[in-house]
Write a protein that holds these residues in place. Structure first.
Motif, mmCIF file in Angstrom:
data_model
loop_
_atom_site.group_PDB
_atom_site.id
_atom_site.type_symbol
_atom_site.label_atom_id
_atom_site.label_comp_id
_atom_site.label_asym_id
_atom_site.label_seq_id
_atom_site.Cartn_x
_atom_site.Cartn_y
_atom_site.Cartn_z
ATOM 1 N N GLY A 32 13.069 6.650 -4.807
ATOM 2 C CA GLY A 32 13.853 6.656 -3.560
ATOM 3 C C GLY A 32 13.646 7.939 -2.766
ATOM 4 O O GLY A 32 13.430 7.912 -1.559
ATOM 5 N N GLU A 33 13.667 9.082 -3.472
ATOM 6 C CA GLU A 33 13.453 10.379 -2.808
ATOM 7 C C GLU A 33 12.037 10.461 -2.246
ATOM 8 O O GLU A 33 11.804 11.034 -1.173
ATOM 9 N N THR A 34 11.074 9.872 -2.973
ATOM 10 C CA THR A 34 9.668 9.947 -2.557
ATOM 11 C C THR A 34 9.421 9.157 -1.273
ATOM 12 O O THR A 34 8.760 9.658 -0.360
ATOM 13 N N VAL A 35 9.945 7.921 -1.178
ATOM 14 C CA VAL A 35 9.687 7.114 0.032
ATOM 15 C C VAL A 35 10.369 7.741 1.248
ATOM 16 O O VAL A 35 9.872 7.648 2.369
ATOM 17 N N GLU A 37 0.839 -1.204 0.000
ATOM 18 C CA GLU A 37 0.000 0.000 0.000
ATOM 19 C C GLU A 37 0.876 1.258 0.000
ATOM 20 O O GLU A 37 0.599 2.228 -0.712
ATOM 21 N N GLN A 38 1.949 1.227 0.823
ATOM 22 C CA GLN A 38 2.857 2.375 0.875
ATOM 23 C C GLN A 38 3.550 2.580 -0.472
ATOM 24 O O GLN A 38 3.751 3.716 -0.907
ATOM 25 N N LEU A 39 3.885 1.474 -1.137
ATOM 26 C CA LEU A 39 4.520 1.569 -2.458
ATOM 27 C C LEU A 39 3.574 2.253 -3.454
ATOM 28 O O LEU A 39 3.999 3.136 -4.209
ATOM 29 N N ALA A 42 3.450 5.895 -2.720
ATOM 30 C CA ALA A 42 4.705 6.526 -3.149
ATOM 31 C C ALA A 42 4.751 6.690 -4.665
ATOM 32 O O ALA A 42 5.190 7.729 -5.178
ATOM 33 N N LEU A 43 4.270 5.674 -5.404
ATOM 34 C CA LEU A 43 4.273 5.748 -6.875
ATOM 35 C C LEU A 43 3.356 6.871 -7.369
ATOM 36 O O LEU A 43 3.684 7.588 -8.318
#
Length: 569
Positions: free
Chosen positions: A39-42, A22-24, A27-28
């Motif tokens: 990487g910067e987003t997470v 869900e977090q992925l 983030a997407l």
């Protein structure tokens, strides 16, 4: 040299159990909206820290990570590629391979960018060994190589244009208004001053009118550092440009003015509060830089030890009452306040803030900006807020008796109020409220906790050096003079901290939870020294104790700890 297949970072993070599916997906979506790397987003969403992403990438790609803060890049190597190319691709060449001839090592934010690697090979005629580094570290090194040069080039261009076309520049403000040209020299110069300030971690930028020159200084980790000087002829154009972008009156030169600039540097949004003050040599500008990321930190990163963190949590759990954060200007009160609000911000509570100005926009919180000219003072805003069914009220600062009185009444009637106050310590806060006309029994009834704080500079971990403490230092640190004691002091000539010996700051705290016995003493009108003594007997650590602890742990120097000891007396 590393050779690898392109992989999906998100899948790796999910497989390793570092983020959920869900977090992925969140983030997407965020990545798509903002155009950042995953990487910067997470990291920005707080799912994982930057070093975790770096470890995963290095492991999956079989690639090396380089901390560019520890490397002094030779200018001839760094400038093998032009500035536009390295900024666009966020990379920098930093050394030749010592073992393999004809190989150039390049630090990249995205070492999987095959096109950029091929371009570097064509431009330089070297094979490329890509290594991973962070965007912030690469941008900082680019700025060190090109920042000052860029500013000086803009200044020189402005001087030449001025000499060539004196009629046009007779009124210097025309140069600043010349926005038709985003590339006009004065626009570039001001932008360069702001961008360099951000990249050098400045909290404030000072542009000062001296008799014959304009001096630019940055406040970095609490200390002012001179970064540039320009001819005094530049002053009026620089001031006019800043007035235009700050929304101020360009023709008013005799009165102080305040403004605000919103800007984006390296994909981060910054809020710049501008203050202009007329002096005998011309107008002086001070710009305070803040970013939402810096204000809304995780409470673990504030500098609390385990015991202080437990007290902080216990104070925040109070359903009603007043929590005050105190200290001088620049002691990190706003950061602590916003961190407390983030902790309290859940969907089942209504949080309303009254601020002057609003320092960071927080999702899910109703924020009110004070406007004294329109009659919206702290007190007027608070009266309206109490009719808005709030659970938690944040007041930017309690400045007068009227605001204090409303805050106390709100706390007694079942609201949680968090605010700041300019006092030196926890106990003196009670005296200050009494001086504002609040009855001691009301203070005792409403106050649930006071947090006094300061900021001290952290010693640079790369260059700090151990020294044996002198008898006098041991005495002031409360250590037996016969006991050998190693403390640390700042080093010099270090690329990580720029030779200053310090890197970053950490909070020093004195937390007074108002217990029943303290409440009785406050209601009885006890003096500040009596309250402090009683709080210490109940286990409160003073600012001096916290400063000494950080010195003994090697986090800060004796000189920094001593400042806290004197300030908190």
């Amino acid at each position: 040299m590393a050779r690898y297949n392109k992989i999906r970072l998100g899948d790796c993070l999910v497989q390793k159990g570092l983020i959920t599916e869900e977090q992925l997906q969140t983030a997407l979506q965020e990545q798509k909206n903002k155009g950042l790397k995953l990487g910067e987003t997470v990291v920005a969403l707080g799912y994982v820290d930057e070093m975790t992403v770096i470890d995963v990438l290095c492991d999956q790609l079989g690639i090396e990570y380089i901390d560019l803060r520890k490397i002094k890049i030779d200018e001839s190597i760094g400038k093998m590629l032009n500035e536009d190319f390295i900024r666009k691709n966020c990379l920098i060449p930093f050394e030749f391979d010592q073992l393999v001839p004809n190989v150039l090592r390049v630090a990249m934010a995205d070492p999987m960018d095959i096109l950029a690697i091929d371009d570097i090979s064509i431009i330089t005629n070297y094979q490329v060994d890509p290594v991973l580094s962070t965007r912030a570290q690469i941008e900082y090194q680019i700025d060190k190589l090109y920042g000052a040069t860029k500013a000086m080039a803009a200044a020189e261009q402005f001087r030449k244009e001025r000499e060539k076309d004196k009629a046009r520049f007779e009124n210097e403000e025309e140069a600043a208004k010349d926005d038709s040209v985003e590339n006009s020299p004065i626009v570039q110069l001001v932008r360069s001053i702001l961008e360099q300030g951000v990249r050098r971690r400045a909290s404030d930028i000072h542009i000062e009118a001296l008799e014959y020159e304009v001096r630019v200084r940055y406040r970095i980790d609490g200390a002012l550092v001179e970064v540039a000087k320009y001819d005094i002829d530049f002053l009026s154009a620089i001031v006019a440009r800043i007035k235009i972008i700050g929304g101020m009156d360009i023709s008013e030169k005799r009165k102080p003015q305040d403004g605000r600039i919103a800007m984006t540097v390296d994909r981060r949004e910054y809020d710049v509060r501008v203050s202009i003050l007329p002096t005998i040599n011309g107008e002086k500008i001070v710009m305070r830089l803040t970013s939402k990321e810096n204000l809304t930190r995780d409470k673990q990163n504030l500098g609390f030890n385990a015991e202080e963190l437990e007290k902080f949590d216990r104070i925040l759990k109070n359903p009603h009452g007043i929590i005050l954060v105190t200290g001088p200007t620049g002691s990190g009160k706003s950061t602590t306040l916003y961190t407390a609000l983030s902790e309290l911000n859940t969907e089942d509570v209504n949080i309303i803030t009254v601020e002057d100005p609003v320092e960071a926009n927080m999702e899910g919180i109703n924020q009110v900006h004070v406007n004294e000219k329109a009659g919206l003072t702290f007190a007027a805003a608070l009266r309206s807020i109490l009719r808005q069914d709030p659970d938690i009220i944040m007041i930017g600062e309690i400045r007068d008796g009227e605001t204090a009185d409303i805050a106390v009444k709100a706390a007694i009637t079942g609201h949680l109020v968090v605010s700041t106050l300019h006092t030196n310590g926890t106990a003196s806060t009670i005296s200050r409220l009494a001086d504002m006309g609040i009855e001691p029994y009301l203070i005792g009834d409403s106050l649930v906790g006071v947090i006094a704080q300061r900021l001290v500079r952290r010693l640079c971990p790369e260059c700090k050096k151990p020294v044996m403490a002198t008898p006098e230092e041991k005495r002031l640190l409360g250590v037996d003079e016969m006991t050998p004691l190693t403390i640390y002091e700042p080093g010099t000539e270090c690329s990580n901290c720029g030779g200053v010996g310090y890197f970053g700051r950490i909070g020093v705290y004195e937390i007074m939870a108002v217990t029943n016995s303290l409440r009785i003493k406050i209601a009885a009108g006890a003096r500040a020294d009596e309250l402090k003594k009683a709080a210490i007997e109940e286990g409160m650590h003073t600012l001096k104790d916290s400063g000494v602890r950080l010195c003994l742990e090697g986090v800060t120097s004796f000189k920094e700890a001593l400042k806290i000891a004197y300030e908190s007396e």
